[in-house]
Design a protein around this motif. Structure first.
Motif, short mmCIF file in Angstrom:
data_model
loop_
_atom_site.label_atom_id
_atom_site.label_comp_id
_atom_site.label_asym_id
_atom_site.label_seq_id
_atom_site.Cartn_x
_atom_site.Cartn_y
_atom_site.Cartn_z
N ILE A 91 -10.30 2.11 -9.86
CA ILE A 91 -10.43 3.12 -10.88
C ILE A 91 -10.74 4.56 -10.35
N ALA A 92 -10.27 5.59 -11.05
CA ALA A 92 -10.70 6.82 -10.34
C ALA A 92 -12.20 7.29 -10.35
N ASN A 93 -12.52 7.77 -9.08
CA ASN A 93 -13.68 8.06 -8.82
C ASN A 93 -14.47 6.59 -8.70
N GLY A 94 -13.98 5.70 -8.57
CA GLY A 94 -14.95 4.44 -8.55
C GLY A 94 -16.00 4.39 -7.38
N CYS A 95 -15.43 4.74 -6.14
CA CYS A 95 -16.25 4.68 -5.02
C CYS A 95 -17.00 5.81 -4.99
N GLN A 96 -18.79 5.65 -4.98
CA GLN A 96 -19.45 6.52 -5.03
C GLN A 96 -20.55 6.11 -3.72
N ASP A 97 -21.03 7.37 -3.21
CA ASP A 97 -22.13 7.40 -2.16
C ASP A 97 -23.24 6.61 -2.43
N ILE A 98 -23.64 5.81 -1.60
CA ILE A 98 -24.96 5.17 -1.92
C ILE A 98 -26.25 5.83 -0.95
N ASP A 99 -27.18 5.70 -1.52
CA ASP A 99 -28.44 6.35 -1.02
C ASP A 99 -29.07 5.39 0.12
N GLU A 100 -28.74 5.53 1.08
CA GLU A 100 -29.30 4.14 2.05
C GLU A 100 -30.72 4.23 2.38
N CYS A 101 -31.21 5.57 2.21
CA CYS A 101 -32.88 5.99 2.68
C CYS A 101 -33.52 5.20 1.41
N GLN A 102 -32.96 5.42 0.23
CA GLN A 102 -33.91 4.68 -0.84
C GLN A 102 -33.76 3.40 -0.98
N LEU A 103 -32.60 2.87 -0.48
CA LEU A 103 -32.25 1.48 -0.67
C LEU A 103 -33.28 0.77 0.54
N ARG A 104 -33.35 1.40 1.57
CA ARG A 104 -34.16 0.87 2.62
C ARG A 104 -35.87 0.99 2.03
N GLU A 105 -36.19 1.79 1.23
CA GLU A 105 -37.61 1.64 0.71
C GLU A 105 -37.75 0.75 -0.25
N CYS A 161 1.01 -1.24 -0.18
CA CYS A 161 0.14 -0.02 0.02
C CYS A 161 0.83 1.24 -0.13
N GLU A 162 0.45 2.12 -1.12
CA GLU A 162 1.24 3.37 -1.10
C GLU A 162 0.02 4.49 -0.93
N HIS A 163 0.30 5.73 -1.06
CA HIS A 163 -0.49 6.85 -1.23
C HIS A 163 -1.69 6.92 -2.69
N ASP A 164 -0.90 6.08 -3.54
CA ASP A 164 -1.82 6.14 -4.76
C ASP A 164 -1.82 4.76 -5.32
N ALA A 165 -1.86 3.73 -4.28
CA ALA A 165 -2.10 2.42 -4.55
C ALA A 165 -3.82 2.19 -4.93
N CYS A 166 -4.67 2.98 -4.50
CA CYS A 166 -5.87 2.91 -4.81
C CYS A 166 -6.43 4.23 -5.40
N PRO A 167 -6.72 4.22 -6.81
CA PRO A 167 -6.76 5.29 -7.34
C PRO A 167 -8.09 5.92 -6.91
N SER A 168 -9.17 5.38 -6.66
CA SER A 168 -10.35 6.08 -6.26
C SER A 168 -10.39 6.80 -4.94
N GLY A 169 -10.91 8.04 -4.78
CA GLY A 169 -11.12 8.57 -3.52
C GLY A 169 -12.19 7.60 -2.60
N ASN A 170 -12.40 8.05 -1.46
CA ASN A 170 -13.50 7.16 -0.50
C ASN A 170 -13.23 5.63 -0.51
N SER A 171 -11.89 5.47 -0.76
CA SER A 171 -11.34 4.12 -0.69
C SER A 171 -10.08 3.92 0.18
N SER A 172 -9.86 2.72 0.68
CA SER A 172 -8.76 2.22 1.40
C SER A 172 -7.98 1.17 1.02
N CYS A 173 -6.41 1.45 1.18
CA CYS A 173 -5.50 0.18 0.82
C CYS A 173 -5.51 -0.52 2.07
#
Length: 455
Positions: free
Chosen positions: A331-345, A295-307
């Motif tokens: 991939i870049a910008n690959g991790c996106q926020d999910i809408d938990e409220c809509q998923l609950r519905e 793991c390095e600082h650029d090992a995972c290209p997407s934001g909102n992610s961890s190595c």
């Protein structure tokens, strides 16, 4: 000419209408996808093929050309079958590949041997768990007559330094009468190989279901790989057993995904029955990791992610989207926020995953859940309570009733005084000069609380 002009214009008009309808349908589909509450970010690199048949191929896996996959993650798509089938890239003698060897014996000894090395078929990729599921074969030992034996070994060979390793989410299974199934490679830190045995008496009716009882089949989970000693083969050895070639001719051994195999008595009756049960093989789970660096600082290209470093002290890493994010962390910008409220519905299963006994509001990286108006507490834990409980409501109600009752009495008394004032000439006297009308309070003060007589 006018007719010819119209004939030229109508196809153009039809084309414009079709384009407009297509764009509208795309917008509708995108809106529908957005309502699903899940991110719609692509899972592959631009310009790369994303599917093989109905199976999605997310990066770091890829098809066709360099740049669409990382080293060791190339996938080939066999379009000659319907539907097309995906395989881990085949480069024999370099792993990974499947081994199918067959041997025959009679009373005099070995009478033949053949071997094939086909590619490993892939049917599921999970970036979330860093796993792939492939088809694994069945090793069998069958009697053909009182002296003839046919042995077939089907197993996977993996590269010790490649991305794939055998997952501990698999079981070693043996099926047959008096069968002992053993892993050919030691995966314990002591000399004995992993093995399980079935020693049930002949013709005992074995119950259908799991193999926990050891009747006609046995099953044992694979332990986690020993540090720096990865398991690179799924080869199984079957102990030579008694010859029941007329009734139960075959015994079997295999490594299979846990809880997937359920024993049935039909698996004992007939020649190569279990091997032919699934033409492609049984599901097998492999772990994967990027092996060419930690793991390095650029090992995972997407934001909102961890190595995350690879397990068992092996060089390499995997990428994970943060909680409440989904997509492709490779991939870049690959991790996106999910809408938990809509998923609950949409599904009850998401209501258990994202609990909220109140008003749900989506926020980046999670969701907010507040109790409904008039209530307090932790809505995510389901302990919202009313701000005014029933006893308090009763007390407030009684107090309110008393206040209203007093106000009604005062209003009635005031009405009586007004009526008395009018009946006794109050308005007339109030209009006469040199006559002053005193209130009860003033008279009480003048007469010293009615003790002094003034007339």
């Amino acid at each position: 000419m006018a007719l010819q002009s119209k004939l030229i214009q109508y196809p153009q008009l039809l084309l414009i209408i079709l384009l407009a309808v297509t764009v509208t349908l795309q917008h509708v589909a995108a809106a529908a996808d957005e309502l699903q509450g899940r991110p719609q970010q692509g899972m592959w690199r631009p310009g790369c093929r994303d599917k093989c048949g109905g199976m999605s191929i997310p990066f770091p896996f890829g098809i066709d050309k360099p740049g669409c996959f990382l080293p060791g993650f190339e996938v080939t798509c066999n379009t000659s079958s319907t539907p097309p089938r995906a395989f881990l890239a085949y480069n024999y003698p370099n792993p990974p590949y499947e081994v199918i060897d067959q041997s025959t014996f009679d009373a005099a000894g070995s009478t033949g041997y053949t071997a094939r090395y086909p590619p490993v078929e892939l049917f599921d990729i999970s970036l979330e768990t860093s796993e792939v599921r492939v088809y694994g074969g069945v090793t069998s030992r069958c009697f053909t007559n009182s002296t003839g034996v046919f042995e077939k070994g089907e197993y996977l060979t993996l590269d010790m330094y490649g991305p794939f390793l055998l997952s501990p989410r698999n079981d070693l299974v043996g099926v047959g009468w008096s069968v002992k199934s053993s892993m050919s490679y030691q995966i314990k830190p002591y000399p004995d190989p992993l093995s399980c045995s079935s020693n049930s008496p002949f013709r005992l009716a074995a119950p259908n279901g799991s193999c926990s009882g050891g009747l006609a089949c046995c099953q044992i989970p694979l332990p986690p790989p020993w540090p720096n000693l990865p398991v690179t083969e799924t080869a199984v050895i079957l102990k030579a057993g008694s010859n029941f070639w007329e009734t139960n001719p075959c015994s079997y051994g295999m490594v299979v995904e846990r809880s997937w195999y359920n024993f049935t008595s039909e698996d004992l009756n007939g020649y190569e029955v279990l091997s032919k049960k699934l033409s492609r093989g049984f599901p097998l789970v492999l772990d994967f990791a990027i092996r060419n660096g930690r793991c390095e600082h650029d090992a995972c290209p997407s934001g909102n992610s961890s190595c995350v470093e690879a397990a068992n002290d092996r060089e390499g890493h995997v990428c994970k989207c943060w909680d409440h994010y989904q997509g492709n962390p490779y991939i870049a910008n690959g991790c996106q926020d999910i809408d938990e409220c809509q998923l609950r519905e949409q599904s009850p299963e998401f209501r258990d995953l994202y609990p909220c006994d109140g008003i749900c509001t989506n926020i980046p990286g999670g969701y907010d859940c507040r109790c409904k108006r008039g209530m307090k507490g932790d809505a995510k834990k389901g302990n919202c309570t009313e701000i005014f409980p029933l006893p308090a409501k009763i007390i407030v109600g009684i107090a309110g009733f008393i206040v209203v009752f007093i106000i009604m009495i005062m209003a009635k008394q005031r009405q009586k005084l007004k009526k008395f004032y009018e009946q006794n000439g109050g308005p007339i006297l109030n209009g006469v000069k040199n006559i002053r009308i005193y209130t009860r309070k003033q008279l009480k003060q003048i007469t010293n609380n009615y003790e002094s007589v003034i007339g």
